[in-house]
Enzyme design. Structure first.
Site, PDB file in Angstrom:
ATOM      1  N   LEU A  66      -7.097  11.511   7.903  1.00  0.00           N
ATOM      2  CA  LEU A  66      -5.541  11.840   6.945  1.00  0.00           C
ATOM      3  C   LEU A  66      -4.236  11.452   8.010  1.00  0.00           C
ATOM      4  CD1 LEU A  66      -7.040  13.724   4.923  1.00  0.00           C
ATOM      5  CD2 LEU A  66      -6.237  12.021   4.421  1.00  0.00           C
TER       6      LEU A  66
ATOM      7  N   GLY B 197       0.822  -0.965  -0.152  1.00  0.00           N
ATOM      8  CA  GLY B 197       0.169   0.082   0.113  1.00  0.00           C
ATOM      9  C   GLY B 197       0.582   1.498  -0.463  1.00  0.00           C
TER      10      GLY B 197
ATOM     11  N   ARG C 106     -20.912  12.279  11.801  1.00  0.00           N
ATOM     12  CA  ARG C 106     -21.541  11.739  10.933  1.00  0.00           C
ATOM     13  C   ARG C 106     -21.990  11.220  10.836  1.00  0.00           C
ATOM     14  NH1 ARG C 106     -15.324  10.955   7.729  1.00  0.00           N
ATOM     15  NH2 ARG C 106     -15.464  13.423   7.325  1.00  0.00           N
TER      16      ARG C 106
ATOM     17  N   ALA D  66      -0.073   5.677   4.666  1.00  0.00           N
ATOM     18  CA  ALA D  66      -0.078   5.660   5.712  1.00  0.00           C
ATOM     19  C   ALA D  66       1.336   3.827   5.287  1.00  0.00           C
ATOM     20  CB  ALA D  66      -1.027   3.739   6.559  1.00  0.00           C
ATOM     21  N   GLY D  67       1.002   3.288   4.071  1.00  0.00           N
ATOM     22  CA  GLY D  67       2.153   2.788   3.868  1.00  0.00           C
ATOM     23  C   GLY D  67       2.847   3.409   2.635  1.00  0.00           C
TER      24      GLY D  67
ATOM     25  N   GLY E 222      -0.458   4.368   0.273  1.00  0.00           N
ATOM     26  CA  GLY E 222      -1.785   5.426   0.153  1.00  0.00           C
ATOM     27  C   GLY E 222      -1.167   6.197   2.029  1.00  0.00           C
TER      28      GLY E 222
ATOM     29  N   GLU F 179      -6.267   2.877   7.300  1.00  0.00           N
ATOM     30  CA  GLU F 179      -7.912   2.748   7.665  1.00  0.00           C
ATOM     31  C   GLU F 179      -7.728   1.172   7.771  1.00  0.00           C
ATOM     32  OE1 GLU F 179      -9.920   4.179   4.358  1.00  0.00           O
ATOM     33  OE2 GLU F 179     -12.019   2.810   4.823  1.00  0.00           O
TER      34      GLU F 179
END
Ligand SMILES: Cc1cc2nc3c(=O)[nH]c(=O)nc-3n(C[C@H](O)[C@H](O)[C@H](O)COP(=O)(O)OP(=O)(O)OC[C@H]3O[C@@H](n4cnc5c(N)ncnc54)[C@H](O)[C@@H]3O)c2cc1C
Ligand code: FES
Lengths: 246, 648
Positions: free
Chosen positions: B449, B41, B338, B45-46, B43, B433
């Protein structure tokens, strides 16, 4: 609406490609262009045929993964848009739609409408960063930055790296892409430190990878989904000049 | 319960992370080169972890599905990232961010992890600015902030409506720097299809090269998954098309417990569904709730006329509009969390006040904000979102209120990890996530984020070292061993089995059917009967899938239908576990709303006595039910209360 599609099909990088015609029917004008492609592919799969390969991911105009040269224009007949945001209301019932991959030497076709854009990653690797490691950096508000410059840097940083600029250019120039990154950093104090090396290395890499020269036709700016301005190219030329004489 | 050791360090909460770092094991610089790390990954994180681990001197191999690390799904995040900087001087602090996050998560997150998150949040902003991330600024040259739901302070940093893009490009640039240096090796268009374990430890992965179709083996001393969430179980969601829960699911089937699978977030402000050919849903950022006001017609007759196209929203008089969030939650108004906002929208639509041609939409109106601030201010703040809306809906939101409806957006559940972000498989770490760790039963806006970058830049580079310190004498792994052989064989068999079905229904068709079952029964409102029904229906659908799915094309070379089939096969298993978890949790908390458990006013009713725990599921075999383990949650620094957004 009903449409006749002429789609470029190519088994692999070295295979001979050709246009194949398909008919799609009863497409809603509220569907997106890629949803229309999904419908076609579902029909092909149901018939046991291979679906058309095309790149896409976020489908909201930000990842830069989708491409497609539609009726002679990257991302199709609209402005400030990516193919995934294009909707069928832009087409007329009965129209013929020609769909091709990006065509540029540095972007070889992988299959059908998919191309290899790793050349863009290589250009970034040549210098599209600030050489700081994680940790040990100053407080975020330590260096105030003029709002005007921050905004201009953001305008340039909005580039999604889709490659439409290259596909639109008769010389397959990557100047708009490279200049957007160069500009973003040139406008910020954090990026100034390495500005000279950055512009030299990135431009050199771009040449090595076979992207062509810029002859100021502005075709790139016209098709850029994020409306990246060609003033970035002018800024990069200045940066390059300064780097060369210093 | 010995298996679920959260490894939370001793000491007062504000000192835990400092103490941990002071006493953890480190790998000396010369030895780092002897250690290989796989990161799946790219993203937030990765990408951030791979770059940071490369900088430290480890040999890193990083993998992603897309053609470039810059296209990970994090790119799509719009609104912003939280940090406890307190630049606006409005009373923020590390404690307040920690408190808001635990409360927003409805008291189902682990205190120590959340505190650490709040603590490192400030470093993230510093780091990103140093990388050249062009955050929004004020005229004085300093950083600007906006507010997000669930908070009474302005702590959200942003880069127009493209914050995720700019943060990801920051991580991507750091990664590119390390790729150039040679410390990180990049593998694009690869999909991880299994984890390889040797002597119980994660030692490698099997990936499919999406261009050639070949299976590849990669070995390492430790594996990190930053593979994102599983929202696409629902077919329609705001996630990107290739977002999938496959990697975490494969880890689950190899022994990594899966935590709180039923905790999914339904985002209140998405563009409503418009047709059954629809492939995904588009988010309109929560930041819009800073200036937009949410309403529906007070009178049902008006709503019906609007649905039939006989009346326009602009024709409804002010006194005939119901600003239901401001009415129900005076203190937070349009900025309630939310889950609360989503349920309130559903409640109004179910009561017949919904708008749009389906009646499944509410208005988000900028009229007042435009009058107050001027159109150009609104354009500067949200221009790209308004443009996106107009391209999709073909209506100008400066003139006609936007229509929005809740949609699946984020998964709080994920691989169970301890304080070190290590799963129950030693050597398998999970960040972003993909893990369950910080958001409890509901995530606050602009906190994903923050968590992705916190995990990637500031947590994993430490905690992974603690694990790797005694691995320096373990030689580089050969991928010829029997474990690699066997795992690759099992992956190949899964692929062969899919082709062998050779049925008559497309993968997407199965995926849509699964999505309907999930949305109807495991979505915004759940009940016992519906969940039991969902479980039976998913089992049935799974059976049908393996009898009737059609995967055309070849095993070799690019085959997009095969990629989708492999993901949907996993979703068909994961959906069942989500329903089971929801059925087992006999309470309402955050995004998990069980109709049987609500207050008189229709608010979520927790059962703290019986459910103040993380539900971690252990895979027991395909034909056996998963086994539930509970990690009790202890709140020592926060008083657990009924969430209240009505008064401050
Ligand atoms: C539309 C939208 C808007 C959002 N806005 C906000 C916001 O304003 N603020 C906020 O805080 N959060 C926001 N979020 C949430 C946030 O963006 C995500 O939770 C976060 O970015 C996830 O980051 P990640 O690094 O965990 O995973 P991702 O960014 O999803 O990255 C996953 C990576 O894993 C790779 N991968 C996955 N599976 C495999 C596999 N099997 N093999 C190989 N590679 C694999 C992918 O290729 C990708 O590189 C938003 C989300 C969406 C959908
Ligand atoms: S699919 Fe992401 S920009 Fe089009």
């Amino acid at each position: 609406m009903d449409l006749k599609l002429k789609i470029w099909r190519q088994q692999g990088p070295d295979a001979q490609g050709k246009f194949v015609e398909y008919l799609v029917q009863n497409i809603s004008s509220d569907a997106s262009f890629l949803e229309m492609m999904d419908i076609l592919n579902e029909e092909l799969v149901a018939k046991g045929e291979e679906p058309v390969a095309f790149d896409h991911d976020c489908r909201e105009g930000i990842c830069g993964m989708c491409s497609l040269y539609i009726n002679g224009r990257p991302h199709g007949p609209d402005t400030a848009i990516t193919t995934c945001q294009l909707h069928m209301r832009k087409f007329k019932d009965g129209e013929t739609v020609v769909i091709e991959p990006w065509r540029a030497k540095p972007f070889p076709v992988i299959k059908d409408l998919m191309v290899d854009r790793s050349a863009f990653d290589e250009i970034i690797q040549a210098g599209g960063y600030v050489s700081v490691n994680t940790g040990g950096v100053p407080d975020a508000n330590a260096i105030p930055i003029k709002k005007e410059n921050a905004d201009l840097a953001m305008d340039a940083a909005a580039c999604i790296g889709c490659g439409a600029c290259v596909a639109a250019c008769k010389n397959a120039s990557a100047m708009l892409f490279v200049s957007a990154k160069v500009s973003q950093f040139a406008l910020l104090p954090q990026g100034r430190v390495e500005a000279n090396n950055r512009v030299e290395n990135m431009v050199a890499k771009m040449d090595v990878l076979g992207f062509g020269n810029c002859t100021n036709t502005y075709a790139c700016e016209a098709v850029c989904p994020k409306e990246i301005s060609i003033t970035n190219i002018a800024r990069m030329n200045r940066e390059f000049f300064v780097a060369k004489i210093s | 319960m010995a298996k679920l050791d959260s490894k939370v360090p001793e000491g007062p909460i504000a000192e835990k992370w400092t103490n941990y770092k002071a006493h953890q094991n480190l790998v000396n610089p010369a030895n780092k080169r002897k250690v290989d790390i796989i990161v799946v990954g790219t993203g937030l994180a990765g990408g951030a972890a791979a770059a940071s681990l490369g900088e430290l001197g480890f040999n890193v191999k990083v993998f992603c599905i897309q053609d470039s690390p810059r296209r990970a799904h994090s790119i799509a995040a719009q609104g912003g990232i939280n940090a406890a900087k307190n630049y606006p001087n409005d009373g923020d602090s590390v404690y307040r961010l920690f408190y808001d996050t635990v409360k927003g998560g409805d008291y189902r997150a682990r205190e120590a992890n959340v505190y650490r998150l709040a603590e490192v949040s400030n470093n993230i902003i510093d780091q990103c600015v140093a990388q050249g991330v062009p955050f929004a600024r004020e005229y004085g040259g300093l950083l600007d902030n906006r507010s997000f739901g669930g908070a009474l302070v302005s702590r959200t940093f942003y880069a127009r409506g493209q914050t995720g893009q700019q943060l990801l490009l920051g991580a991507y640039s750091a990664l590119s720097k390390e790729i150039k240096k040679g410390s990180v090796e990049l593998f694009t268009r690869r999909e991880m299809l299994d984890i390889v374990k040797i002597d119980g430890k994660a030692r490698g992965i099997i990936v499919r090269n999406l261009v050639t179709g070949e299976l590849e083996r990669h070995g390492a001393h430790a594996v990190l998954l930053g593979t994102g969430g599983y929202g696409n179980v629902f077919f329609l969601s705001t996630n990107a098309m290739t977002s999938n829960g496959g990697a975490a699911w494969r880890a689950y089937k190899r022994g990594a417990f899966f935590a709180n699978p039923s905790f999914v977030q339904i985002h209140p402000t998405c563009i409503p569904v418009h047709g059954d050919y629809q492939s995904k849903l588009t988010l309109m950022s929560e930041s819009l709730r800073n200036d937009g006001r949410i309403w529906v017609p007070k009178k049902k007759e008006d709503a019906q006329k609007i649905q039939k196209g006989e009346l326009r929203p602009t024709q409804i008089a002010e006194e005939d509009r119901d600003y239901y969030l401001e009415r129900r939650y005076p203190a937070f108004g349009n900025l309630v969390p939310r889950d609360v906002a989503s349920r309130a929208a559903k409640e109004r639509c179910d009561a017949g006040h919904g708008v749009g041609n389906t009646g499944l939409a509410v208005y988000l109106d900028f009229k007042d904000a435009i009058e107050r601030l001027g159109r150009n201010v609104i354009e500067a703040r949200y221009g790209n979102l308004f443009q996106m809306y107009e391209k999709i809906v073909d209506e100008n939101p400066y003139e006609t209120p936007m229509m929005i409806y809740p949609a699946i957006h984020y998964t709080m559940g994920g691989t169970w990890v301890d304080y070190e972000l290590q799963s129950t498989i030693p050597g398998l770490f999970v960040g972003g996530e993909a893990n369950f760790s910080d958001h409890g039963a509901n995530r606050l806006g602009a906190s994903a984020l923050m968590q992705g970058l916190s995990d990637g830049y500031f947590v994993l580079p430490y905690t992974m070292q603690n694990y790797l310190a005694d691995q320096i004498t373990v030689p580089h792994f050969s991928t010829d061993g029997p474990e690699f052989e066997q795992t690759e064989k099992e992956v190949q068999e899964r692929i062969d089995k899919l082709f062998a079905v050779n049925g008559d229904e497309t993968v997407d068709s199965f995926h849509k059917r699964l999505g309907h079952i999930m949305w109807d029964n495991v979505g915004m409102a759940r009940n016992k009967e519906g969940l039991e029904k969902a479980i039976t229906e998913i089992q049935q659908l799974r059976k049908e899938f393996w009898q009737r799915v059609k995967v055309p094309g070849e095993k070799t070379g690019m085959n997009v239908e095969l990629e989708k089939a492999l993901r949907v096969a996993d979703f068909l298993e994961q959906g069942e576990l989500m329903a089971l978890d929801a059925l087992t949790r006999n309470e309402s908390s955050g995004g998990h709303f069980r109709e049987e458990y609500q207050t008189k006013e229709g608010e979520a009713l927790r059962d703290d006595k019986n459910f103040t725990h993380v539900a971690a599921w252990e895979y027991m075999g395909d034909d056996k039910p998963a086994k539930l383990h509970k990690e009790p949650l202890v709140y020592e620094n926060i008083e657990v209360k009924q969430r209240n957004y009505k008064t401050a």
